[in-house]
Design an enzyme around this catalytic site. Structure first.
Site, PDB file in Angstrom:
ATOM      1  CB  CYS A  64      34.287  70.213   0.940  1.00 44.23           C
ATOM      2  SG  CYS A  64      33.714  71.275  -0.444  1.00 44.23           S
ATOM      3  CD1 TRP A  97      29.099  65.431  -0.932  1.00 42.52           C
ATOM      4  CD2 TRP A  97      30.653  65.127   0.675  1.00 42.52           C
ATOM      5  NE1 TRP A  97      30.277  66.085  -1.475  1.00 42.52           N
ATOM      6  CE2 TRP A  97      31.218  66.099  -0.324  1.00 42.52           C
ATOM      7  CE3 TRP A  97      31.382  64.626   1.759  1.00 42.52           C
ATOM      8  CZ2 TRP A  97      32.585  66.327  -0.458  1.00 42.52           C
ATOM      9  CZ3 TRP A  97      32.788  65.226   1.757  1.00 42.52           C
ATOM     10  CH2 TRP A  97      33.314  66.001   0.818  1.00 42.52           C
ATOM     11  CB  THR A 131      27.697  69.936  -4.463  1.00 38.74           C
ATOM     12  OG1 THR A 131      26.678  70.752  -4.351  1.00 38.74           O
ATOM     13  CG2 THR A 131      27.816  69.578  -5.731  1.00 38.74           C
ATOM     14  CB  VAL A 132      29.290  69.884   1.218  1.00 39.96           C
ATOM     15  CG1 VAL A 132      27.855  68.517   1.402  1.00 39.96           C
ATOM     16  CG2 VAL A 132      30.455  69.349   0.646  1.00 39.96           C
ATOM     17  CE1 TYR A 195      39.038  69.907  -6.170  1.00 36.17           C
ATOM     18  CE2 TYR A 195      39.259  72.186  -5.798  1.00 36.17           C
ATOM     19  CZ  TYR A 195      39.017  71.207  -5.343  1.00 36.17           C
ATOM     20  OH  TYR A 195      38.526  70.947  -3.962  1.00 36.17           O
TER      21      TYR A 195
END
Length: 355
Positions: A64, A97, A131-132, A195
């Site tokens: 990521c 994740w 999220t990370v 993105y």
């Protein structure tokens, strides 16, 4: 803030989705969900979470770009002893994740299989993406924050007492106004711009996104032609933020996200700049090209339904001479490079051209 519903994809590419694993919405532009858990870990503990070495765990994923930032900054500042790090695998499902790189599929410190579990401990009905990067309080097992821009800024400013000797100043006071302007444009037009191209739901949306992206990349190419770094004459967080997108450009964004006017290797200033950073301790030695490709090509099933991960491109050019020293600048200012990467945190040799 809290956890996502099971019909919203996990990970770092959050927008308005209607089914698990789908990242594009027909007829619509990509819109990133930028609502994060805004709690901060500060020297004075004003949000209830004081800086305390050994208490917090950074959960990241090398795949990521947003998490890669945190990995780079932690290493540049020498915070490895103060903040432990857990790494999720390069792929995830619609829920979360996962720690499939660890023995037994569990994070060895938190004892969890999914990052989702730490978000649920913070808020059982958490409705947004898992999220990370995220920082988890190891005393409770609950997420403190996943506000990725603030995490790295606070590493520089709030954790200063625990920086290594010779740590660089990634947020120099005299350049903060300029950094704010540059960071905003880099985020909206480049970091998020790729993105916006890749997840466009219509030709019109894609065309607009493509034009915006290349306008910004042309601006950066010009800006970096006669200056070694984005702001000032040393590495700042602005460079970290741009680097993680550039590292993914040819392996992923050029083809997978249709950002294909040029390859990075065809833009002389940007390509030399990217190689300069890659060859600087803290950048290339935290970049795992194998995991990067696996993440995008396997997770984004609506864009790449076969799940085939391409073999290319050839990465050997990343370690060729860049010639940027002629522009002057001092990479670490009055500081020094970080030491060797810890053995437990090294990128596998087959995932990087560094040797």
């Amino acid at each position: 803030m809290a956890e996502q519903s099971t019909d919203t994809p996990a990970g770092s590419e959050n927008s308005e989705h209607t089914e698990g694993g789908k990242y594009t919405v027909a007829g619509k532009e990509f819109t990133r969900d930028t609502n994060y858990i805004s709690t901060r870990i500060t020297a004075d503990g004003r949000d209830g979470f004081p800086v305390e070495p050994g208490r917090y765990r950074l959960i990241a994923a090398r795949a990521c770009p947003w998490a890669n930032r945190a990995i780079i900054v932690r290493r540049l500042l020498g915070l490895e002893d103060a903040i432990s790090m857990g790494l999720a695998g390069p792929t995830h499902d619609a829920r979360s994740w996962t720690f499939d790189l660890d023995p037994g599929g569990r994070d060895p410190v938190l004892g969890i299989e999914r990052l989702q579990e730490a978000f649920f401990k913070r808020q059982p009905d958490y409705p947004r993406g898992i999220t990370v990067p995220a920082i988890v309080d190891t005393t409770t097992g609950a997420v403190v924050t996943n506000d990725f821009p603030r995490i790295t800024e606070d590493f520089s400013t709030e954790w200063r007492e625990h920086h290594r000797a010779g740590a660089p100043d990634l947020w120099p006071e005299e350049h903060r106004d300029e950094m704010a302007e540059v960071n905003k444009r880099v985020f909206t037009e480049v970091n998020n711009g790729v993105y916006r191209c890749g997840f466009a739901g219509s030709q019109e949306a894609y065309d607009k996104a493509y034009d915006r992206l290349w306008t910004a990349l042309d601006w950066l190419e010009e800006r970096l032609t006669d200056r070694r770094y984005l702001v000032g004459d040393t590495i700042t967080e602005s460079d970290v933020r741009l680097f993680t997108t550039l590292a993914r450009f040819d392996p992923v964004y050029h083809g997978h996200f249709k950002c294909n006017r040029n390859r990075l290797t065809e833009m002389p200033a940007l390509w030399a700049y990217a190689r300069d950073l890659f060859q600087t301790p803290g950048f290339g030695d935290t970049t795992d090209f194998t995991q990067i490709k696996q993440h995008y090509y396997i997770v984004h099933k609506d864009i790449n339904p076969t799940g085939i991960v391409p073999a290319g491109p050839d990465l050997s050019d990343w370690v060729t001479p860049h010639g940027r020293e002629s522009l002057g600048g001092r990479p670490f200012g009055d500081g020094t490079p970080p030491g060797p990467t810890r053995e437990s945190e090294r990128v596998p040799e087959d995932a990087t051209p560094l040797r």
